[in-house]
Design an enzyme around this catalytic site. Structure first.
Site, mmCIF file in Angstrom:
data_model
loop_
_atom_site.group_PDB
_atom_site.id
_atom_site.type_symbol
_atom_site.label_atom_id
_atom_site.label_comp_id
_atom_site.label_asym_id
_atom_site.label_seq_id
_atom_site.Cartn_x
_atom_site.Cartn_y
_atom_site.Cartn_z
ATOM 1 N N PRO A 1 0.773 -1.243 0.000
ATOM 2 C CA PRO A 1 0.000 0.000 0.000
ATOM 3 C C PRO A 1 0.809 1.301 0.000
ATOM 4 O O PRO A 1 0.800 2.070 0.961
ATOM 5 C CB PRO A 1 -0.840 -0.134 1.269
ATOM 6 N N CYS A 2 1.456 1.586 -1.119
ATOM 7 C CA CYS A 2 2.210 2.835 -1.234
ATOM 8 C C CYS A 2 1.290 4.045 -1.197
ATOM 9 O O CYS A 2 1.752 5.154 -0.914
ATOM 10 C CB CYS A 2 3.071 2.832 -2.488
#
Length: 162
Positions: free
Chosen positions: A125-126
């Site tokens: 989850p950047c």
């Protein structure tokens, strides 16, 4: 010998293309109209179908933590450490690039570069990584920052600093 399998499906943030090699998810990209011909399914697999199921469950708010086998050995050791750190950010939480740099012993700018090189966005989850002032910065997914904002809005009922 590595055999790559591919799978496409629609999501609330656009058409997603997944790649699996030897039982591991190795890439997640967005299919644009210009590249749709380059991303046809080829012999899907149980791992790809499970990834699609989990992504749909995420968007239905029935899943907060992806449980998928991932392989991202194409990145540098530093990039891999950033990706590992991002996997630890819980649903609805955000960290700054500086927070991650402090946790892994790097610098914020290099963390930003590693975020941009993330081969499996959304699952890694950047989108949960923001600038030091809380502002949204780049996002590798189709739609860029607008897509990042949509993902954070999706998680917003719990959004806070981690």
């Amino acid at each position: 010998m590595s055999v790559a399998r591919h799978h496409n499906f629609a999501s609330p943030i656009g058409r997603i293309h997944l790649t699996e090699e030897n039982g591991f998810i190795t890439r997640l990209t967005w299919v644009s109209r210009e590249t749709s011909g380059d991303y046809s399914d080829s012999e899907t697999s149980p791992v790809l179908l499970e990834a699609e199921r989990q992504i749909h469950a995420y968007f239905d708010k029935n899943l907060k933590n992806f449980e998928l086998p991932l392989a991202y050995d194409r990145g540098s050791a530093f990039e891999q450490s950033v990706w590992d750190a991002m996997k630890e950010i819980p649903f609805g939480k955000v960290l700054t690039y500086g927070d991650i740099a402090e946790r892994i012993g790097g610098v914020a700018r290099a963390v930003g570069g590693a975020c941009g090189a993330n081969p499996i966005p959304l699952i890694i989850p950047c989108h949960r990584v923001v600038g030091s002032d809380g502002k949204l910065t780049g996002f590798s997914g189709d739609g860029g920052i607008a897509t990042k904002q949509r993902l954070l809005d999706h998680e917003s009922d719990q959004l806070s600093l981690f």
